[in-house]
Design a protein around this motif. Structure first.
Motif, short mmCIF file in Angstrom:
data_model
loop_
_atom_site.label_atom_id
_atom_site.label_comp_id
_atom_site.label_asym_id
_atom_site.label_seq_id
_atom_site.Cartn_x
_atom_site.Cartn_y
_atom_site.Cartn_z
N LEU B 223 11.39 -6.02 2.30
CA LEU B 223 9.95 -5.98 2.07
C LEU B 223 9.20 -5.82 3.40
O LEU B 223 8.28 -5.00 3.52
CB LEU B 223 9.54 -7.27 1.35
CG LEU B 223 8.17 -7.32 0.70
CD1 LEU B 223 8.20 -8.26 -0.50
CD2 LEU B 223 7.09 -7.75 1.64
N THR B 226 9.55 -2.29 4.69
CA THR B 226 8.71 -1.38 3.91
C THR B 226 7.25 -1.46 4.37
O THR B 226 6.59 -0.43 4.54
CB THR B 226 8.79 -1.74 2.41
OG1 THR B 226 10.13 -1.53 1.96
CG2 THR B 226 7.85 -0.87 1.58
N TYR B 229 6.78 0.07 7.96
CA TYR B 229 6.91 1.53 7.93
C TYR B 229 5.66 2.19 7.33
O TYR B 229 5.09 3.13 7.90
CB TYR B 229 8.16 1.88 7.11
CG TYR B 229 8.44 3.36 7.02
CD1 TYR B 229 9.04 4.04 8.06
CD2 TYR B 229 8.11 4.08 5.87
CE1 TYR B 229 9.31 5.40 7.98
CE2 TYR B 229 8.37 5.43 5.78
CZ TYR B 229 8.96 6.08 6.83
OH TYR B 229 9.22 7.43 6.74
N ASN B 230 5.21 1.64 6.22
CA ASN B 230 4.09 2.29 5.52
C ASN B 230 2.72 1.95 6.12
O ASN B 230 1.79 2.75 6.01
CB ASN B 230 4.15 1.96 4.03
CG ASN B 230 5.30 2.67 3.35
OD1 ASN B 230 5.25 3.88 3.14
ND2 ASN B 230 6.37 1.94 3.06
N TYR B 241 -0.54 8.53 -1.18
CA TYR B 241 -0.35 7.72 -2.39
C TYR B 241 0.89 6.85 -2.29
O TYR B 241 0.86 5.65 -2.61
CB TYR B 241 -0.24 8.61 -3.64
CG TYR B 241 -0.07 7.81 -4.92
CD1 TYR B 241 -1.17 7.25 -5.55
CD2 TYR B 241 1.19 7.58 -5.47
CE1 TYR B 241 -1.03 6.47 -6.69
CE2 TYR B 241 1.35 6.80 -6.61
CZ TYR B 241 0.23 6.26 -7.23
OH TYR B 241 0.38 5.49 -8.36
N SER B 242 1.97 7.46 -1.85
CA SER B 242 3.23 6.74 -1.80
C SER B 242 3.13 5.53 -0.86
O SER B 242 3.56 4.42 -1.22
CB SER B 242 4.32 7.70 -1.34
OG SER B 242 5.46 7.00 -0.98
N ALA B 245 1.06 2.88 -2.41
CA ALA B 245 1.78 2.23 -3.51
C ALA B 245 2.81 1.23 -2.99
O ALA B 245 2.92 0.11 -3.50
CB ALA B 245 2.46 3.28 -4.38
N GLU B 246 3.54 1.62 -1.96
CA GLU B 246 4.55 0.71 -1.40
C GLU B 246 3.88 -0.58 -0.90
O GLU B 246 4.35 -1.69 -1.16
CB GLU B 246 5.29 1.38 -0.23
CG GLU B 246 6.06 2.65 -0.58
CD GLU B 246 7.37 2.40 -1.31
OE1 GLU B 246 7.76 1.23 -1.47
OE2 GLU B 246 8.00 3.38 -1.75
N TRP B 249 2.52 -2.79 -3.94
CA TRP B 249 3.55 -3.54 -4.68
C TRP B 249 4.17 -4.61 -3.78
O TRP B 249 4.45 -5.73 -4.22
CB TRP B 249 4.58 -2.57 -5.25
CG TRP B 249 5.57 -3.17 -6.21
CD1 TRP B 249 6.90 -2.87 -6.28
CD2 TRP B 249 5.34 -4.12 -7.26
NE1 TRP B 249 7.50 -3.59 -7.28
CE2 TRP B 249 6.57 -4.37 -7.90
CE3 TRP B 249 4.21 -4.80 -7.71
CZ2 TRP B 249 6.71 -5.27 -8.98
CZ3 TRP B 249 4.34 -5.71 -8.79
CH2 TRP B 249 5.57 -5.92 -9.40
N ALA B 250 4.34 -4.29 -2.51
CA ALA B 250 4.84 -5.29 -1.56
C ALA B 250 3.90 -6.49 -1.52
O ALA B 250 4.34 -7.64 -1.42
CB ALA B 250 5.00 -4.70 -0.17
N LEU B 253 4.65 -8.68 -4.55
CA LEU B 253 5.97 -9.31 -4.47
C LEU B 253 6.04 -10.35 -3.35
O LEU B 253 6.79 -11.31 -3.43
CB LEU B 253 7.06 -8.24 -4.23
CG LEU B 253 7.29 -7.26 -5.38
CD1 LEU B 253 8.41 -6.28 -5.00
CD2 LEU B 253 7.65 -7.98 -6.67
#
Lengths: 394, 394
Positions: B223, B226, B229-230, B241-242, B245-246, B249-250, B253
Motif C-alpha cells: 500500500l 502504491t 508511486y502514484n 484516472y488510474s 483511483a489507486e 482506494w489506498a 484500505l
C-alpha cells in the motif's frame, strides 16, 4: 480498471480462545434458538462442540445440533437441515467447520427463509432467494473463504452435479471466529489442499485480461507469497501458530472480494473444471484445483504472457527477461513445483483418477452444460477447450 | 501477533459515474429525509451538488442541504447540523466531501441520536454514544479514510482543542461512493497532503514494537509503495484516472482496519502531535503529519531499528546490511525525500510555523493533557518527549 463494488460486512474475531465468544456474538446478533451445524466426529471428540454448547448455555441461548456434513456437501443433508430448522423454529445457524459446513449452512439458511422455493432451484438459477437465516461461523479449516464470502457450493448426489448456490449478500455470515489453533489437528493433505484453494481464490481473480489495479495486484501477490511460504512451514510444523494464523487470515482475505477490486470479477475456469471432478469423483477441492491448474495455465497463457510473467516475477522472484513467454512458463512451473513440495497433485493421475477418453469427454460435456456455455474470461473456453485441458491434465 | 477484530461493513461503490447511484443506495438503506452535508462552494460550482439533488429527487427522496464545513471541522458547525436535523426530522446524512465533512457528519449523527448528551462530551470521553444517524458518503478527497472508519475528529474553536470523537461502529458509513474523477480538481497541496495522511494511517499501524503478521506487513508495504508511486504521478498529471483511483482506494484500505490486523492497535503518536498543531494553528492535517514524522522517527527508531530497516528495505528497496540503524536512518531519509518531492514540509518552519520555545512547550503541555498522559506505543512518549520532538521538527 473496472468499476467495482466491495462489501464485506462479516465481523471477524481472530486469535486464541476467540471461539469462546460465540455465545455473546450470537446474542449481539439477536439469536434465540441456534442450529449448531458441523461435520465429522472430530469436532465432537476434540471437545469443541462441548465447549460451544457450554458457552451457549452460559449465555442463555437455546440450541440444537446437526452433524454429519461431508466434504462436497450434499443436497440431502441440506434438505434435512431445512426440515429440522423449520420444525424446531431455529432463527440462527452457527456453522462449526470449514467450507462444506458453511456452504451447507448457507443453503439451509436459504431454504428456511424461502419456504416456497426448492433450494436446488437456487443452484440451477431457476429462482433467486429473497433472504437467508443469519449465519455465524467458527472456522476449523482454512481454505474456502466461505466465512466472509457470498458464495456456497452444493452437490446433488442424485444427478452428481456440484453447483454454486445463489450468490447473494443475504448469506454472508454475520460473524466469523477464526482461532488458528482449531486447525492444528487437520491432516496434512487437508491443510495443504486448503492452501491451494486459498491460492486459487486469488489466482482466479488475478489472471484476467484487462488493465488491473496496482494495489490489488500487489496485495494479491503478497497474499500468494505468504501462503506459499507458510504452507511449506506447515509441512514440517503443523502446530506452528504463526503459520496457521497467516494461512487462516489469507484464506478469508483471498475470497472476501479484496483481491478482486477492479479486476472485473475474475476467471473462475479452474473452479468450474474442478467442480465437475468434485461432483462426479468426490475429490478434495483444493487437490482437484492443483491437478488442473498447470494444464489450464499452459493452455491459456499465450493470450497474455505478460500477465503470467508478472506473476512469475512478483510471486516467485523469477527475473523477467524480454521473452515474456519464457518467464511465464517458468512461473507456471514454479507454482507446480510448489504444489509438489506440499504433496499436492499436478495431474489427474496423481489425484488418483485414471480416466478414459469417454470419461473426460463426459466431464467436459457436463462442465459446458451439455455444450451450451463457455467458462473463463482470461480466455473463453468452450467444450472442446475444456476437454483438451482435462486431457492435458490426465 | 495479537488477537484482533476486523469489521468493515461499509458498502463501497468504486468507479466512474458511481455518484449517480447515491439515491438508490439511500433508499436501499431506508433513508426518507436526507441531510446533504458538504464543505466549500466548489462542490456547488462544479455542479456536483446539483447532480446529487437531482438524483435524490428522481428517487423520490426528501432532502435539505448544509454546506460550509471547513478543514479541521468545527464544533459550532456540528451543533448547527444537529439542530437542523432535529428541526427537519432528518433520518440520514449524506456526506459529500472529504474527512472534514464526513467527521462533521458523524458528530452530527451522534448528536441527533443521543439528544440527552452534549456532543463535545463524546470527544472528552465524558460520555459514550449509544447510536448514530446512518451516514452515506460521496467522497471528493482521498485522505482521511473516514469513509470506512469508526473514527472522527472535531475541533472546538473556543478551547482550540482538536479531539477524536467517540470511536464506535455506530458511525461507520453504511455506504461510500468513490469516484476518482471527483478528486481531479483538488489543489496539488491538498492532493499531496491527502497522500501523506494515507501513508500515515498505514505507518501508525506499521510501526509497532511487537511481533506482527507477515500478511499485514506485506499488504501495508504494498500500500505504501502504491501511494508513493502514484502521489508522484499526480504532481505532473492531476487528471490521471488510474493514479487517482489507486490513491483513493489506498485511502480507504489504509484506515478501514486491514493494515492493523494483528498489530495491536498501532502507535498514533504522530497523529496526536499533529492534532495539537491543527487545533491551535489550523494547519492542513497531512502536511502537519509530514512536518512531524521524520523527527518522531529519529526520536524513536533506536527502540527497534530492525523494524525501521524492514520498512526501508521493503518500501524503498534500500539494501539491508548488518547495521540495522544505518538502514533505518536511510529509510527515514527516503520518506522525507519523498515528502519533499511532492512539496510536503519536513519541518514546522516549512509548514509555515516559526514557533517560540514557549509555544512549543504549550503544544506539548496540551498534547500531554497537561502532563497527565503519554502517547505512542512503539515508544511511550511523555510531555518531555513530545517537547523534544516538536523542537527537533522546528
Amino acid at each position: 480498471m473496472r468499476n467495482f463494488e466491495y462489501y464485506t460486512p462479516t465481523q471477524i474475531l481472530f486469535g486464541k480462545d476467540t471461539h469462546l465468544q460465540a455465545g455473546s456474538l450470537l446474542k449481539k446478533y439477536g439469536a434465540k434458538k441456534v442450529l449448531i451445524h458441523y461435520g465429522g466426529q472430530s469436532a465432537v471428540r476434540s471437545g469443541l462442540i462441548d465447549e460451544i454448547t457450554s458457552n451457549l448455555k452460559e449465555e442463555g441461548l437455546e440450541y440444537i445440533t446437526l452433524g454429519g456434513v461431508i466434504p462436497n456437501p450434499l443436497l440431502s443433508k441440506v434438505r434435512e437441515g431445512i426440515e429440522l430448522c423449520q420444525k424446531e423454529h431455529v432463527d440462527f445457524i452457527l456453522a462449526v467447520g470449514g467450507g462444506s459446513v458453511i456452504d451447507s449452512s448457507k443453503a439451509i439458511g436459504y431454504g428456511v427463509a424461502n419456504p416456497n422455493n426448492d433450494v436446488w432451484d437456487f443452484c440451477l438459477k431457476k429462482a433467486v432467494p429473497t433472504g437467508c437465516l443469519p449465519i455465524g461461523v467458527i472456522l476449523t479449516i482454512a481454505a474456502s473463504g466461505s466465512e466472509m464470502s457470498s458464495s456456497s457450493v452444493i452437490t446433488n448426489e442424485e444427478t452428481k452435479e456440484k453447483r454454486g448456490c445463489a450468490k447473494t449478500d443475504y448469506c454472508r455470515p454475520k460473524f466469523a471466529i477464526l482461532n488458528p489453533r482449531l486447525t492444528y489437528t487437520l491432516p496434512q493433505y487437508q491443510t495443504e489442499s486448503g492452501c491451494v484453494d486459498i491460492l486459487m481464490h486469488t489466482m482466479e481473480r488475478y489472471f484476467v485480461n484487462i488493465e488491473t489495479m496496482e494495489i490489488t495486484d500487489s496485495i494479491s501477490e503478497a497474499l500468494m507469497q505468504t501462503v506459499i511460504y507458510n504452507a511449506r512451514i506447515l509441512m514440517k510444523e503443523p502446530d506452528n501458530y504463526s503459520a496457521r494464523a497467516e494461512i487462516m487470515w489469507a484464506g478469508s482475505l483471498s475470497h472476501n472480494g479484496l483481491t478482486g477490486c477492479g479486476t472485473g470479477g475474475g476467471d473462475w475456469a479452474c473452479h468450474q473444471l474442478e467442480h465437475e471432478l468434485g461432483g462426479v469423483y468426490n475429490v478434495t477441492h483444493g487437490a482437484g484445483l492443483a491437478a488442473i491448474w498447470g494444464s489450464w495455465a499452459r493452455y491459456v497463457y499465450e493470450v497474455n504472457p505478460e500477465r503470467f510473467a508478472q506473476f512469475a516475477t512478483n510471486v516467485f522472484d523469477i527475473p523477467c527477461g524480454t521473452d515474456y513467454k519464457e518467464t511465464a512458463l517458468a512461473g507456471i512451473e514454479a507454482m507446480e513445483n510448489f504444489f509438489r513440495s506440499v504433496k499436492m497433485p499436478t495431474s489427474l493421475h496423481e489425484l488418483g483418477l485414471d480416466l478414459t477418453d469417454q470419461q473426460i469427454h463426459d466431464l467436459a460435456f457436463k462442465c459446458s452444460f451439455e455444450d451450451t456455455r463457455t467458462i473463463g474470461v482470461f480466455k473463453q473456453l468452450n467444450m472442446r477447450d475444456m476437454e483438451k485441458i482435462y486431457l492435458m491434465a490426465r
